[in-house]
Each structure stands twice: as C-alpha cells, then as structure tokens.
Design an enzyme around this catalytic site. Structure first.
Site, PDB file in Angstrom:
ATOM      1  N   MET A   1      41.806  79.371  20.720  1.00 47.87           N
ATOM      2  CA  MET A   1      41.782  78.995  19.306  1.00 47.87           C
ATOM      3  C   MET A   1      41.994  77.489  19.252  1.00 47.87           C
ATOM      4  O   MET A   1      43.068  77.010  19.632  1.00 47.87           O
ATOM      5  CB  MET A   1      42.899  79.688  18.525  1.00 47.87           C
ATOM      6  CG  MET A   1      42.630  81.127  18.188  1.00 47.87           C
ATOM      7  SD  MET A   1      43.710  81.747  16.858  1.00 47.87           S
ATOM      8  CE  MET A   1      45.327  81.585  17.612  1.00 47.87           C
TER       9      MET A   1
ATOM     10  N   ARG B   1      49.544  87.145  15.574  1.00 50.24           N
ATOM     11  CA  ARG B   1      50.928  87.099  15.094  1.00 50.24           C
ATOM     12  C   ARG B   1      51.687  88.390  15.404  1.00 50.24           C
ATOM     13  O   ARG B   1      52.884  88.349  15.694  1.00 50.24           O
ATOM     14  CB  ARG B   1      50.944  86.790  13.594  1.00 50.24           C
ATOM     15  CG  ARG B   1      50.642  85.334  13.312  1.00 50.24           C
ATOM     16  CD  ARG B   1      50.488  85.009  11.843  1.00 50.24           C
ATOM     17  NE  ARG B   1      50.317  83.564  11.673  1.00 50.24           N
ATOM     18  CZ  ARG B   1      49.994  82.974  10.535  1.00 50.24           C
ATOM     19  NH1 ARG B   1      49.788  83.712   9.443  1.00 50.24           N
ATOM     20  NH2 ARG B   1      49.865  81.673  10.466  1.00 50.24           N
TER      21      ARG B   1
ATOM     22  N   TYR C   1      54.339  78.528  17.797  1.00 40.88           N
ATOM     23  CA  TYR C   1      52.891  78.720  17.719  1.00 40.88           C
ATOM     24  C   TYR C   1      52.490  79.902  16.842  1.00 40.88           C
ATOM     25  O   TYR C   1      53.319  80.708  16.446  1.00 40.88           O
ATOM     26  CB  TYR C   1      52.250  78.794  19.104  1.00 40.88           C
ATOM     27  CG  TYR C   1      52.706  79.849  20.088  1.00 40.88           C
ATOM     28  CD1 TYR C   1      52.975  81.157  19.729  1.00 40.88           C
ATOM     29  CD2 TYR C   1      52.821  79.512  21.437  1.00 40.88           C
ATOM     30  CE1 TYR C   1      53.339  82.099  20.659  1.00 40.88           C
ATOM     31  CE2 TYR C   1      53.193  80.459  22.388  1.00 40.88           C
ATOM     32  CZ  TYR C   1      53.439  81.751  21.993  1.00 40.88           C
ATOM     33  OH  TYR C   1      53.797  82.686  22.931  1.00 40.88           O
ATOM     34  N   GLU C   2      51.196  79.954  16.545  1.00 37.90           N
ATOM     35  CA  GLU C   2      50.598  80.928  15.613  1.00 37.90           C
ATOM     36  C   GLU C   2      51.219  80.835  14.218  1.00 37.90           C
ATOM     37  O   GLU C   2      51.375  81.839  13.520  1.00 37.90           O
ATOM     38  CB  GLU C   2      50.725  82.366  16.149  1.00 37.90           C
ATOM     39  CG  GLU C   2      50.180  82.579  17.537  1.00 37.90           C
ATOM     40  CD  GLU C   2      48.733  82.134  17.703  1.00 37.90           C
ATOM     41  OE1 GLU C   2      48.051  81.951  16.684  1.00 37.90           O
ATOM     42  OE2 GLU C   2      48.303  81.956  18.842  1.00 37.90           O
ATOM     43  N   GLY C   3      51.566  79.636  13.827  1.00 34.21           N
ATOM     44  CA  GLY C   3      52.224  79.423  12.543  1.00 34.21           C
ATOM     45  C   GLY C   3      53.723  79.428  12.748  1.00 34.21           C
ATOM     46  O   GLY C   3      54.295  80.452  13.128  1.00 34.21           O
TER      47      GLY C   3
END
Length: 574
Positions: free
Chosen positions: A163, A291, A437-439
C-alpha cells in the site's frame, strides 16, 4: 529463550464453544460444509506450520534483519524458504475464491491463522499480511484485464503487494499527496513521486511486487477527493523491470525482519484501479481488512509476550511469596515468582485482555463473513454495522494493550528482560508500531466518534448495544454491570452530540477516552460470553475473569470522569 507455541486449545474453545462459529458459518450457503472438524483440522495444520517454519526465524529476523544494497533488499536467512513453503501449502489463498486459486474458506479462519503467524514472527508475517486486502481491492475495483493478469497471483502469494500512501509531507492527511499520474497513449499511466514507510516495497521473497499507489491526475480536485488508485508492478507484463526504485530501507526500533522502504516512481508504468478520483474508496477496502489483521497482530503479540513471562515465572525462584496466613519462616527454599501477587497481577491481567480480545476479534471475523455471504439483507446490514463500529475499537485497543502488556510482561523478567537473551524485549519493540500504522490509534478514535457515532446521534451504537443485550442475563453481576455501562455510554454519546453543536473541538478532545470506554464495555461483554459457556467454570477461565473485574474494569470510572470534565456544565436555569 522459549519460542511461541500456538495455543490451539484456548483458540478453539473461544471459536467453537464461546462463539459457536461453526454453527454460524454453516448457516451461510458459501460455508455449508465448514464444520467444527474442518476448522479444527485447518487450525491444527496451521499451528504445526507456524511452530515449525515461522517461529524459529523470529530471532534471526530481528538480529540479522533485512539488508539493502544497490536498490535491492535481502531478507533474513530462512525467510525466503519459509515463504515458499507458506505458498506451497496454500496458506495465502485460505479465504480467496476457488475460481482464483483460493480455498474458499471463511475470513475468520484466515484471521486466526494470521494471529498465530504474527505472534510467532511479526517481521516475517508483514510480507503476506497485505495479500488478502490487495486481493479484495482488485476483486472489487480492478478492471477485468487487471484481474485476469494479477488476481490469481495475489491469491496464491505468487505476487506480494504494498500500500503506497504515505509521503514525506503526507502522513495521515492524504489530501497532501503529491505523486502524479499522467495518462499515456496506450491507456496506461506514468507515475512520478516518492512514497515512504512502504512495508515490503522491495524484497527477495517474490519475483514481482504489486504496488497499489495513491496519486493525483493532472486535472484532479485538491484534497483527498482528487486521489486515484493505480496498480504499479515491480515487473511489467513482459518481464522487464518497471521504473520503480527502492532508495533505502529505514533503520527501525523493531520489525527488523520487515523492510520499510522509501520508494521512488520515475515515470513508472501503472494502471488505474477503479474510477478516477475514487482512489480512497478502493484503497479503504484494503485498509479496513488490514485494520482487523492489525488488531489480531496485537492479540498475537500480547499472547507471545505472556507465554514468555508465564514460562519464566514458573522457572525463576526468588524470595518467599506471602500467603494468607503470613510470610513463611526464613530459611525455606525460595518460591517461584509465579506465586508472588505482583507477578500474578501482571499475568492474569494480560490473559484477561488476550481472551476477551479474541472473543471480539473472532466475532468480528464471523461478522465479516456474514456481511459478505448471508442471504438476508437485514442480517448483512447488522453485520456491517458491527464491523464498522468495532473495527476501530479493536485496532486501537488491541495494539495499545499489546505494547503496554508486553512491557508489563518484560517486568516479570526483571533485569533479564532488558537483555536480548530472553526475547521479550524484541516483542516490546515490535509491538510499538501497530499503534501507528494502518491509521494511528488516535485516527481510529476520531473515526469511531466523529464518523461512526455522532453523525446519527448515537443510533448505530445503540443498535449495537441492543444486539448484545440479548446475550446478557441481568441477574448476574457482570452482566448487570455491562447493561448499566451500555446505557451510560449511550447517554454519554448523546451528551457529546449535543455539546458538539456549541463546541466543534470537543469530540476531538474526548475521542481517545471515548474509544477506550467502548473497548472496556465490549471487553466486559466478551467475558460475560466466556462465563456463560459450559466448561468455563475452571481456574483457567475464572482467574483472568476476576482480574478483569478487579484490575481492568475499575479504570472505566476514571475515563468516564475525564470525559465528563470536558462537557459543559448543566444550565441551572434549564
């Protein structure tokens, strides 16, 4: 140093007995043949693979790490061989469609397997961790031509994926992305720009790597709505190298077995995925799946830390442990530190988080399968509501507890935990990045409160609580407490909603505490489900259940008070 061992007895008790997952899955036409025996068989084989092939590489992954030379990345010794065995055994394609070379099994099964993989070797597991998200992204948004070219290769693990979102000036604020895409005469696009923090951007595990890149077309609107998504392969269909360059890999606090790359796209060839300007819609399919995986990483890492601390506490002898009748007489042999209350508090508290976290994460996995496959539209909508609300809570709470709990487990070792010999310090370092990570976890809290709870005045949250009430018995102490907290939290959401009309900053101030409160209420509900399950009336399940009530749930009052202090005082005149 003890290696991680998949605890299949605990995992299967929660999956089969607490959640009755086989019965729920068999109600879905796609999984009519997925019975308890099949689930147990797959998990048993996965446990063997994880213990034999992946766990032994954790230390070399950390100590040797990935190396970078002339734009190429070499993974630690043994990583390539383990990944090849992983693909040959069919593990990447577990939940992918059979038409694409997959096994067509439930997502929840894949989630449990990746929990075990992350616990055994977080660095190695980062490589295949994005495969399913990339598969879903391409399956739902890519053109038929791109699907024919790449979908099966992703499903089987022949191609790994990345990503590519973050840039030096654009972290969580994707509206600042500057990477440009220009259409070419043949319908492809030329991409120019630099992406940072790209996990697996370059490696030697697969010949090809598929980069899913957010970029901006020349006539795109400013901000996030102007972003489009492009598939940019490391190697083009003819086999030649694309103009994608790894400039360097980062020197990190942990996760040394996973290369974190700075990637430069020098007019690299790519193809549009989905529609122009709809890049975030396509990318979020990948990110939302990631997530839930990250939440399971947190559970796995905490379990790995707990196992090390538990084993050490049952080997190490120090002093005499106090007993109800007082301290034993001097001169006797020292007790195991597992008998000391301070150590017991640590171990039992972490186990309460692991067990309750598994109930919630596995339930979310089942709900993902229901949302995708259930024949009834209303039930699919209910499942989607669960996933929408619970996913940010899981991601934030499980990763935060993984780091905090692993640090507590290190404390069990005393000074020995601070040196490499025992391996616990590696888990503490590795467990820090899932909070980012991932928000980031702060982004998860904002997502929960400002995007999921407040827009409808808390109705979606109320619907979630209503669906959980049917599983509670008000005559039981913990169940009654959960019911009270659900009502309290529902009212609190209404208060925040009303107060936000006069202070738009308020929800951002209280979002982190609000998410933690929701997490604790859900954790308490998860433990009511364990307590209601036949076979849970043993010390194995009762002891961490007591730790939940005595050491975890009391923090609810502090969090609620902290939120209330931010709310405007009631008007005495009405």
């Amino acid at each position: 140093m003890t290696a991680y061992r998949p605890n299949l007895a605990d995992i299967q008790f929660i999956l089969h007995e607490v959640l009755q997952a086989p019965r729920q899955l068999q109600a879905l036409p796609a999984f009519a043949d997925t019975d308890s025996s099949l689930l147990a068989q797959v998990l048993d084989e996965a446990g063997k693979f994880v213990a034999a092939e992946v766990a032994p590489l954790s230390r070399v992954g950390d100590e040797v790490g990935c190396t970078f030379k002339d734009g190429r990345v070499t993974t630690p010794p043994g990583f390539q061989k383990a990944y090849s065995a992983f693909c040959q055994a069919g593990w990447p394609a577990l939940a992918c469609d059979t038409t694409h070379g997959g096994q067509g099994l439930p997502w929840v099964l894949e989630g449990v397997v990746f929990e075990m993989l992350s616990a055994a070797n977080h660095g190695w597991t980062m490589a295949p961790g994005l495969l399913h998200g990339a598969y879903e992204c391409l399956k739902h948004h890519a053109s038929a031509e791109l699907q024919a070219r790449y979908l099966e290769k992703v499903a089987t693990g022949e191609c790994l994926a990345t990503m590519c979102l973050t840039e030096p000036q654009a972290g969580s604020d994707l509206g600042l992305v500057r990477t440009r895409a220009t259409v070419q005469a043949d319908g492809s696009y030329a991409l120019q720009g630099t992406k940072i923090f790209i996990s697996g951007g370059e490696h030697d595990l697969t010949e090809n790597i598929l980069h899913l890149v957010l970029a901006r077309l020349p006539d795109a609107a400013p901000g996030p709505k102007g972003l489009s998504l492009f598939l940019v392969p490391k190697r083009l269909p003819g086999g030649q190298r694309n103009a994608v360059v790894c400039e360097r890999i980062e020197e990190k606090m942990g996760l040394h077995g996973s290369p974190t790359c700075v990637m430069r796209f020098d007019e690299a060839t790519g193809w549009l995925v989905g529609h122009a300007g709809a890049g975030l819609n396509a990318m979020f399919v990948m990110m939302n799946a990631a997530r839930v995986h990250v939440a399971l990483q947190g559970i796995g890492l905490l379990d790995a830390a707990w196992q090390k601390a538990h084993d050490y506490a049952h080997e190490r002898r120090q002093m005499r442990a106090p007993r109800a009748e007082g301290l034993p007489k001097a001169g006797a042999e020292p007790d195991l530190i597992a008998e000391h209350p301070a150590v017991q508090n640590i171990l039992h508290t972490q186990r309460a988080w692991i067990d309750g976290g598994r109930v919630l994460a596995y339930r979310t996995g089942v709900e993902l399968d229901i949302a995708k496959h259930h024949p009834d539209a209303k039930r699919r909508e209910q499942a989607q509501n669960w996933c929408s609300l619970v996913t940010p809570v899981l991601k934030a709470s499980c990763t935060a507890q993984a780091f905090a709990g692993a640090s507590e487990c290190l404390q069990v070792f005393g000074g020995h935990g601070y040196v490499r010999e025992w391996g616990i310090e590696q888990i503490v370092r590795d467990a820090r990045v899932p909070m980012i990570y991932e928000g980031t976890n702060e982004i998860q809290a904002i997502d929960l409160l400002l995007r999921k709870v407040l827009p409808d005045g808390g109705e979606a949250l109320a619907a979630l609580w209503l669906s959980l009430r049917k599983d509670l018995d008000a005559s039981l102490a913990l169940d009654a407490e959960v019911l009270r907290r659900m009502a309290e939290l529902r009212y609190l959401a209404t208060q925040i909603h009303l107060a936000a009309a006069g202070d738009a900053r308020l929800p951002f101030v209280v979002a982190d505490d609000f998410l933690q409160v929701v997490a604790l209420v859900l954790l308490a509900w998860a433990w009511t489900q364990i307590a209601h399950t036949p076979g849970a009336d043993t010390p194995r399940w009762q002891v961490p259940g007591v730790a939940l009530q005595q050491r975890i749930l009391p923090t609810l009052e502090m969090l609620l008070r902290r939120i209330r202090l931010q709310l405007p005082a009631p008007n005495p005149l009405g």
